[in-house]
Write a protein that holds these residues in place. Structure first.
Motif, mmCIF file in Angstrom:
data_model
loop_
_atom_site.group_PDB
_atom_site.id
_atom_site.type_symbol
_atom_site.label_atom_id
_atom_site.label_comp_id
_atom_site.label_asym_id
_atom_site.label_seq_id
_atom_site.Cartn_x
_atom_site.Cartn_y
_atom_site.Cartn_z
ATOM 1 N N SER A 217 0.840 -1.198 0.000
ATOM 2 C CA SER A 217 0.000 0.000 0.000
ATOM 3 C C SER A 217 0.876 1.249 0.000
ATOM 4 C CB SER A 217 -0.913 0.015 1.222
ATOM 5 O OG SER A 217 -1.591 1.255 1.337
ATOM 6 N N PRO A 222 -3.248 1.922 5.617
ATOM 7 C CA PRO A 222 -3.905 1.119 4.580
ATOM 8 C C PRO A 222 -5.119 0.369 5.120
ATOM 9 C CG PRO A 222 -1.900 0.042 5.337
ATOM 10 C CD PRO A 222 -1.941 1.389 6.011
ATOM 11 N N GLY A 228 -8.459 2.250 -0.614
ATOM 12 C CA GLY A 228 -7.159 1.695 -0.276
ATOM 13 C C GLY A 228 -6.609 2.184 1.049
#
Length: 317
Positions: A217, A222, A228
């Motif tokens: 990430s 994250p 995300g």
């Protein structure tokens, strides 16, 4: 440029231009889209369109919003969205007038922002250090709260921080704010310590995920969300949970309350208003000046509570 045939095309073209030319934030674009789609639904019932609407129609729409019981802030925001799309339409030559230009909005109720005292903030930070099923959860919660209080970031800025901004034990964080404007904010020693501890655990967790085929990430916090990263909604729920755990009234606590506490506590300790403006990322000093009123109100409350001359003498029988 020829005007689109469909109202929804007006909206999508307008939003694309706002994003490309002005760098409007995603949340701003979402709000514009919701407000303008509500207007489209209202127009459809009356066989109107963006191309046909007149000033009287916009006024009638605002009256209907009032009749629905919408707040002054919501009505003011909707009128702002209507003015913006018609200003864009005028500039593009889709219309030769702006039917909303002369309409005055309802204004916003002038209310002081809610804030927290230092003891309440301390209880929230302590709750973050002790809340979470796993150690990594507690480290993340602590980092989130320490960063929020140390920097006064907007919650959208906090949850979307790229991990690259936190590398190297920084004394300052580079924050991407509204309209794509960047600003630097200093980190307090507790925030730096919490950040360092969280990064160690976060990176170890990401390395483990990589062995299972997951891509690393790019975000400091994250998550498996569509974006995300940790969502604003999840953080809103988290801070309410921390308020309960810390014995602070949940009604008083939102992510934005910590931003207000950051500014108010700086002002109480003698910080310059212009410096606070820069730290908060306010475009207009008038927005920052609201905190002087918060301070005035708190000082007045202290006087009324503790000054001997403010106490009413008991009535004689």
């Amino acid at each position: 440029m020829r005007a689109p045939d469909q109202d929804l095309q007006w909206i999508s073209t307008f939003l694309d231009a706002q994003a490309a030319e002005l760098g409007a934030a995603r949340n701003t674009l979402l709000a514009y889209g919701r407000d303008l789609r509500d207007l489209v639904q209202w127009m459809a019932v009356r066989q109107l369109s963006f191309a046909k609407v007149q000033q009287s129609d916009v006024e009638a729409y605002l009256i209907s919003c009032d009749a629905e019981g919408l707040s002054r802030a919501t009505r003011a925001r909707r009128l702002s969205a209507i003015k913006q799309i018609y200003r864009f339409a005028f500039e593009e030559g889709w219309r030769d007038d702006n039917p909303a230009l002369q309409i005055k909005g309802p204004g916003r109720a002038k209310s002081l922002p809610k804030t927290l005292d230092i003891a309440e903030v301390d209880r929230l930070l302590e709750a973050a250090r002790n809340s979470g099923r796993r150690e990594i959860d507690r480290q993340r919660n602590t980092c989130l709260m320490e960063l929020l209080y140390a920097t006064g970031m907007r919650v959208s800025e906090l949850v979307s921080l790229p991990v690259s901004a936190a590398r190297g034990d920084p004394n300052l964080l580079l924050i991407l704010g509204k309209g794509g404007k960047e600003r630097m904010v200093p980190l307090s020693p507790p925030a730096r310590a919490a950040l360092s501890e969280w990064l160690t655990s976060r990176d170890a967790h990401e390395e483990h995920r990589a062995t299972q085929g997951h891509k690393p990430s790019r975000f400091l916090f994250p998550s498996r969300s569509k974006e995300g990263h940790l969502t604003r909604h999840r953080f809103y729920l988290l801070i309410k949970e921390l308020a309960v755990a810390g014995g602070v009234s949940p009604d008083k606590v939102t992510p934005h309350t910590l931003r207000h506490a950051f500014a108010t506590h700086l002002l109480e300790n003698g910080a310059d208003l212009r410096a606070i403006q820069a730290l908060l990322g306010h475009a207009d000093i008038a927005t920052t000046e609201i905190y002087t009123h918060v301070l005035d109100a708190r000082l007045a409350e202290l006087v009324h509570q503790h000054h001997p001359l403010a106490q009413q003498p008991p009535e004689e029988d």
